[in-house]
Design a protein around this motif. Structure first.
Motif, PDB file in Angstrom:
ATOM      1  N   LYS A   1      19.303  62.670  53.343  1.00  0.00           N
ATOM      2  CA  LYS A   1      19.967  62.592  54.647  1.00  0.00           C
ATOM      3  C   LYS A   1      18.985  62.350  55.782  1.00  0.00           C
ATOM      4  N   LEU A   2      17.816  63.004  55.735  1.00  0.00           N
ATOM      5  CA  LEU A   2      16.889  62.981  56.859  1.00  0.00           C
ATOM      6  C   LEU A   2      15.606  62.206  56.593  1.00  0.00           C
ATOM      7  N   GLY A   3      15.302  61.955  55.334  1.00  0.00           N
ATOM      8  CA  GLY A   3      14.075  61.258  54.990  1.00  0.00           C
ATOM      9  C   GLY A   3      13.040  62.169  54.375  1.00  0.00           C
ATOM     10  N   ARG A   4      12.097  61.560  53.651  1.00  0.00           N
ATOM     11  CA  ARG A   4      11.068  62.337  52.965  1.00  0.00           C
ATOM     12  C   ARG A   4      10.131  63.016  53.961  1.00  0.00           C
ATOM     13  N   LEU A   5       9.738  62.302  54.998  1.00  0.00           N
ATOM     14  CA  LEU A   5       8.822  62.888  55.973  1.00  0.00           C
ATOM     15  C   LEU A   5       9.456  64.058  56.700  1.00  0.00           C
ATOM     16  N   SER A   6      10.767  63.984  56.955  1.00  0.00           N
ATOM     17  CA  SER A   6      11.448  65.092  57.629  1.00  0.00           C
ATOM     18  C   SER A   6      11.380  66.357  56.788  1.00  0.00           C
ATOM     19  N   VAL A   7      11.503  66.210  55.480  1.00  0.00           N
ATOM     20  CA  VAL A   7      11.415  67.377  54.599  1.00  0.00           C
ATOM     21  C   VAL A   7      10.010  67.972  54.654  1.00  0.00           C
ATOM     22  N   MET A   8       8.998  67.115  54.686  1.00  0.00           N
ATOM     23  CA  MET A   8       7.623  67.626  54.803  1.00  0.00           C
ATOM     24  C   MET A   8       7.442  68.410  56.103  1.00  0.00           C
ATOM     25  N   LYS A   9       7.961  67.880  57.186  1.00  0.00           N
ATOM     26  CA  LYS A   9       7.827  68.550  58.488  1.00  0.00           C
ATOM     27  C   LYS A   9       8.596  69.867  58.495  1.00  0.00           C
ATOM     28  N   ILE A  10       9.792  69.865  57.905  1.00  0.00           N
ATOM     29  CA  ILE A  10      10.573  71.103  57.819  1.00  0.00           C
ATOM     30  C   ILE A  10       9.815  72.143  57.003  1.00  0.00           C
ATOM     31  N   ALA A  11       9.225  71.701  55.877  1.00  0.00           N
ATOM     32  CA  ALA A  11       8.454  72.625  55.040  1.00  0.00           C
ATOM     33  C   ALA A  11       7.291  73.220  55.829  1.00  0.00           C
ATOM     34  N   ALA A  12       6.609  72.392  56.623  1.00  0.00           N
ATOM     35  CA  ALA A  12       5.484  72.885  57.429  1.00  0.00           C
ATOM     36  C   ALA A  12       5.958  73.944  58.422  1.00  0.00           C
ATOM     37  N   VAL A  13       7.110  73.705  59.051  1.00  0.00           N
ATOM     38  CA  VAL A  13       7.663  74.682  60.001  1.00  0.00           C
ATOM     39  C   VAL A  13       8.034  75.979  59.287  1.00  0.00           C
ATOM     40  N   LEU A  14       8.629  75.862  58.099  1.00  0.00           N
ATOM     41  CA  LEU A  14       9.008  77.059  57.335  1.00  0.00           C
ATOM     42  C   LEU A  14       7.772  77.874  56.953  1.00  0.00           C
ATOM     43  N   PHE A  15       6.703  77.180  56.539  1.00  0.00           N
ATOM     44  CA  PHE A  15       5.458  77.876  56.215  1.00  0.00           C
ATOM     45  C   PHE A  15       4.912  78.608  57.441  1.00  0.00           C
ATOM     46  N   ALA A  16       4.965  77.941  58.592  1.00  0.00           N
ATOM     47  CA  ALA A  16       4.440  78.549  59.822  1.00  0.00           C
ATOM     48  C   ALA A  16       5.245  79.778  60.217  1.00  0.00           C
ATOM     49  N   ILE A  17       6.581  79.675  60.150  1.00  0.00           N
ATOM     50  CA  ILE A  17       7.452  80.813  60.475  1.00  0.00           C
ATOM     51  C   ILE A  17       7.170  81.979  59.533  1.00  0.00           C
TER      52      ILE A  17
END
Length: 490
Positions: free
Chosen positions: A89-105
């Motif tokens: 739905k959002l793209g491969r790069l979007s998933v990477m960015k979401i994962a980075a945010v989840l790790f940071a949180i």
């Protein structure tokens, strides 16, 4: 990827022409994507150095502590199952960015958590990032990698994971060393164990920033009808040579691809295909030998048998270095010696080393607090056996299982079967992780004896059910190919 959250990397978008790309751009891009594997390993192992301190801080039972350690795996399972759908739905790069945010949180929340239950919540959030990273990195790499170097680029994920484990354990050791121990205050009035989590913010930010520097997958761009963008990305990777041919190949592949479904795993007569059960069993055996006990609880283990916290940290870091070295050995040897021989050798080595640990711990005397005391040569023997166990696993069942899962399934069910087997692996990992504290309190000898039994059974499972895939083309894995071979044998 598909709407079902799975992906099929059975063919590269570049085909098999070794002259289509120098590979330099693909190597750089794949290395950035593999940073997700680094965070995967870092987040999974970072709690090792904090387990004892968390238990003391929040005064919890072994069962609750085990759940806290394993909680990230629940998030990882959920993340792995949903990453594909989000990526489509959002793209491969979007998933990477979401994962980075989840790790940071997760890093900030777990580091500052005022109670155990909030710590668990933030560990689950980090687990979601682990699940996302575990799926999106190999999928993205498969979609951008030239066929001639796809295997080596794919191995970057496993190398990144074990490197992340090493770095997290090294950071844990250094922070505890600076503070005096993991329970002592370090900076800003926060204990060292809290800084172990907070330090994960650094690689999370680096991962997110680097994700801004790589292009979206050409396959995703074509699937979402963004042809001009796909053309620009392919030009970066390939130059002008064969650009139109490659673009046409992607479009034709997408047109003929049928989105994989869980229903594909069932035989027309009912039940799952036998190869699906084999894949699931490979995943379960990989975890049931207890490898993650070493990486999640090794500090607790060595402290329980008489080593002080500082020595336990050093032992754990050494073990993680051994893990990296044997992973490199496996990457270099798997295409030379084959998959099945490495698994057989690994099963024998794991059985012997785990049985040795079971005997040492099972026959140890008991201290005043009920923990085993390793007198004389028992301590060095247990230490050597533990590291040889990591050697046996790291050169065989660690990387080889993932290779077999990618090669063994028929084309038609490969994506769905991989997702199913991976989910089984997360569940098995969770069961081992959540149960170990209680098993440790019951008997370390029994715990390692149980893992030794699974290693012993894995030997016979490989001999009987696993077939060699070295040198086999992916097309040879189809049901039709099996039928043709059976007819020839008749």
């Amino acid at each position: 990827m598909s709407e079902h959250g799975t992906f099929d990397s059975s063919e590269s978008i570049y085909g098999d022409d070794p002259d289509t790309s120098s590979g330099s751009s693909a190597i750089r891009i794949a290395s950035v994507a593999a940073l997700g594997g680094f965070l995967f390993g870092y987040d999974s192992a970072v709690i090792n150095g904090a387990v004892s301190a968390i238990g003391d801080q929040f005064q919890v039972t072994s069962g609750v502590l085990g759940f806290a350690v394993a909680s990230a795996l629940l998030g990882a399972a959920a993340g792995a199952l949903t990453a594909g759908r989000v990526a489509d739905k959002l793209g491969r790069l979007s998933v990477m960015k979401i994962a980075a945010v989840l790790f940071a949180i997760s890093a900030i929340g777990a580091g500052l958590a005022p109670n155990l239950w909030l710590l668990i919540v933030f560990r689950i959030i980090g687990g979601l990032g682990v699940g996302f990273a575990s799926v999106i990195a190999p999928a993205y790499i498969a979609e951008i990698a030239p066929a001639r170097i796809r295997g080596r680029l794919g191995s970057l994920q496993q190398l990144a994971i074990v490197t992340g484990i090493f770095v997290s354990l090294l950071v844990d050791f250094l922070l505890a060393k600076i503070a005096g121990n993991s329970r002592a205050d370090l900076w800003l009035g926060l204990e060292a164990w809290r800084w172990m989590f907070l330090m994960m913010l650094i690689p999370a930010v680096v991962y997110g920033l680097f994700a801004l520097t790589i292009p979206e997958s050409p396959r995703y761009l074509v699937a979402t009808h963004r042809i001009p963008e796909a053309r620009r990305v392919l030009r970066t990777l390939l130059g002008e040579a064969n650009l139109d041919v490659t673009l046409d190949r992607i479009q034709r592949t997408l047109e003929k691809d049928k989105p994989p479904s869980w229903r594909d795993l069932r035989k027309p007569t009912g039940g799952l295909f036998p190869i699906v059960w084999v894949g699931l069993a490979l995943s379960v055996f990989q975890q049931f030998v207890g490898i993650n006990v070493i990486f999640y609880y090794s500090n607790v283990l060595w402290e329980a048998v008489g080593f002080d916290e500082s020595d336990s940290f050093v032992i754990t870091v050494i073990t993680s270095v051994v893990n990296i070295l044997v992973t490199l050995v496996a990457i270099a040897s798997i295409d030379r010696f084959g998959r099945k021989p490495l698994l057989v050798i690994g099963s024998v080595g794991m059985t012997v080393t785990l049985a040795t640990m079971a005997i040492v711990f099972g026959t140890a005397s008991t201290g005043p607090d009920g923990t085993p005391v390793l007198d004389g040569a028992a301590g060095p023997i247990a230490l050597i056996a533990a590291n040889l166990f990591v050697v046996a696993f790291g050169m065989s069942w660690g990387p080889v299982v993932w290779v077999l899962l990618g090669e063994s399934f028929p084309n038609r069910i490969r994506a769905a079967a991989l997702s199913f087997a991976a989910a089984g692996q997360w569940v098995a990992n969770w069961l081992v992780t959540v149960s170990f504290p209680a098993l440790k309190d019951l008997s370390l000898g029994f715990a390692y004896g149980m893992y030794a039994v699974f290693a012993f059974l894995s030997f016979f499972f490989v001999i009987r059910w696993v077939r060699e895939t070295k040198g086999a083309e992916l097309e040879d894995m189809t049901e039709e190919a099996h039928h043709r071979k059976a007819k020839k044998q008749v």
